[in-house]
Design a protein around this motif. Sequence first.
Motif, PDB file in Angstrom:
ATOM      1  N   THR A 174       8.936  50.415  40.012  1.00 27.92           N
ATOM      2  CA  THR A 174       9.602  49.123  40.117  1.00 27.92           C
ATOM      3  C   THR A 174      11.098  49.371  40.104  1.00 27.92           C
ATOM      4  O   THR A 174      11.553  50.420  39.643  1.00 27.92           O
ATOM      5  CB  THR A 174       9.177  48.167  38.974  1.00 27.92           C
ATOM      6  OG1 THR A 174       9.682  46.870  39.254  1.00 27.92           O
ATOM      7  CG2 THR A 174       9.671  48.641  37.626  1.00 27.92           C
TER       8      THR A 174
ATOM      9  N   LEU B 252      12.207  41.564  33.982  1.00 27.17           N
ATOM     10  CA  LEU B 252      12.348  42.841  33.292  1.00 27.17           C
ATOM     11  C   LEU B 252      13.807  43.170  33.000  1.00 27.17           C
ATOM     12  O   LEU B 252      14.132  43.626  31.906  1.00 27.17           O
ATOM     13  CB  LEU B 252      11.687  43.966  34.094  1.00 27.17           C
ATOM     14  CG  LEU B 252      11.734  45.351  33.466  1.00 27.17           C
ATOM     15  CD1 LEU B 252      11.125  45.359  32.059  1.00 27.17           C
ATOM     16  CD2 LEU B 252      11.047  46.368  34.366  1.00 27.17           C
TER      17      LEU B 252
ATOM     18  N   ALA C 287      10.918  51.365  28.733  1.00 25.57           N
ATOM     19  CA  ALA C 287      10.862  50.236  29.665  1.00 25.57           C
ATOM     20  C   ALA C 287       9.453  49.644  29.716  1.00 25.57           C
ATOM     21  O   ALA C 287       9.290  48.421  29.766  1.00 25.57           O
ATOM     22  CB  ALA C 287      11.307  50.669  31.055  1.00 25.57           C
ATOM     23  N   ALA C 288       8.436  50.495  29.675  1.00 22.29           N
ATOM     24  CA  ALA C 288       7.054  50.005  29.693  1.00 22.29           C
ATOM     25  C   ALA C 288       6.744  49.202  28.436  1.00 22.29           C
ATOM     26  O   ALA C 288       6.052  48.179  28.498  1.00 22.29           O
ATOM     27  CB  ALA C 288       6.078  51.167  29.840  1.00 22.29           C
TER      28      ALA C 288
ATOM     29  N   ASP D 186       8.460  45.914  28.864  1.00 23.73           N
ATOM     30  CA  ASP D 186       7.722  45.162  29.873  1.00 23.73           C
ATOM     31  C   ASP D 186       6.464  44.537  29.277  1.00 23.73           C
ATOM     32  O   ASP D 186       6.165  43.363  29.525  1.00 23.73           O
ATOM     33  CB  ASP D 186       7.357  46.084  31.037  1.00 23.73           C
ATOM     34  CG  ASP D 186       6.669  45.363  32.171  1.00 23.73           C
ATOM     35  OD1 ASP D 186       7.182  44.320  32.616  1.00 23.73           O
ATOM     36  OD2 ASP D 186       5.614  45.849  32.620  1.00 23.73           O
TER      37      ASP D 186
ATOM     38  N   LEU E 297       6.557  52.302  35.471  1.00 22.24           N
ATOM     39  CA  LEU E 297       5.924  51.644  34.335  1.00 22.24           C
ATOM     40  C   LEU E 297       4.415  51.776  34.465  1.00 22.24           C
ATOM     41  O   LEU E 297       3.816  51.198  35.367  1.00 22.24           O
ATOM     42  CB  LEU E 297       6.307  50.162  34.280  1.00 22.24           C
ATOM     43  CG  LEU E 297       7.794  49.839  34.328  1.00 22.24           C
ATOM     44  CD1 LEU E 297       8.009  48.342  34.288  1.00 22.24           C
ATOM     45  CD2 LEU E 297       8.523  50.509  33.184  1.00 22.24           C
TER      46      LEU E 297
ATOM     47  N   ASN F  67      11.403  55.548  30.863  1.00 18.50           N
ATOM     48  CA  ASN F  67      10.268  54.846  31.472  1.00 18.50           C
ATOM     49  C   ASN F  67       9.280  54.347  30.420  1.00 18.50           C
ATOM     50  O   ASN F  67       8.702  53.269  30.570  1.00 18.50           O
ATOM     51  CB  ASN F  67       9.551  55.740  32.478  1.00 18.50           C
ATOM     52  CG  ASN F  67      10.368  55.986  33.719  1.00 18.50           C
ATOM     53  OD1 ASN F  67      11.063  55.110  34.204  1.00 18.50           O
ATOM     54  ND2 ASN F  67      10.309  57.198  34.233  1.00 18.50           N
TER      55      ASN F  67
ATOM     56  N   ARG G 108       7.321  41.384  27.059  1.00 19.29           N
ATOM     57  CA  ARG G 108       8.069  40.240  27.588  1.00 19.29           C
ATOM     58  C   ARG G 108       7.114  39.163  28.076  1.00 19.29           C
ATOM     59  O   ARG G 108       5.978  39.433  28.443  1.00 19.29           O
ATOM     60  CB  ARG G 108       9.003  40.663  28.710  1.00 19.29           C
ATOM     61  CG  ARG G 108       8.307  41.054  29.978  1.00 19.29           C
ATOM     62  CD  ARG G 108       9.290  41.550  31.026  1.00 19.29           C
ATOM     63  NE  ARG G 108       8.599  42.116  32.161  1.00 19.29           N
ATOM     64  CZ  ARG G 108       8.433  41.505  33.325  1.00 19.29           C
ATOM     65  NH1 ARG G 108       8.908  40.296  33.519  1.00 19.29           N
ATOM     66  NH2 ARG G 108       7.797  42.105  34.305  1.00 19.29           N
TER      67      ARG G 108
ATOM     68  N   VAL H 206      14.919  47.965  38.943  1.00 21.68           N
ATOM     69  CA  VAL H 206      15.586  47.095  37.975  1.00 21.68           C
ATOM     70  C   VAL H 206      17.084  47.182  38.236  1.00 21.68           C
ATOM     71  O   VAL H 206      17.628  48.271  38.396  1.00 21.68           O
ATOM     72  CB  VAL H 206      15.282  47.523  36.524  1.00 21.68           C
ATOM     73  CG1 VAL H 206      16.022  46.660  35.533  1.00 21.68           C
ATOM     74  CG2 VAL H 206      13.784  47.482  36.255  1.00 21.68           C
TER      75      VAL H 206
END
Length: 78
Positions: free
Chosen positions: A18, A58, A45-46, A49, A13, A42, A52, A20
């Motif tokens: 990281t 995450l 996901a970024a 992230d 990220l 990715n 949130r 998960v």
Amino acid sequence: MTGARPVKRSLTLRGHRTSVSLEDAFWQAFREIAEEKSMAINVLAAEIDAGRGVETGLATAIRLYVLAHYRDRMLQKE
């Protein structure tokens, strides 16, 4: 239901690695959504992230994103 145990995978990220843990069904759905959006997993996901809250992990944020994606799709069919 098979694959109910979470599987830990690494994501990057914004240049940081990281891990998960998600159940296989969520990993598969997450990959499918990223592919539909023509995005790398990715990158998606970024985005999740970044959106949130600090109180939401995450993995939880990804699960909720996947759920919302498919719920929205079902509502569009009605």
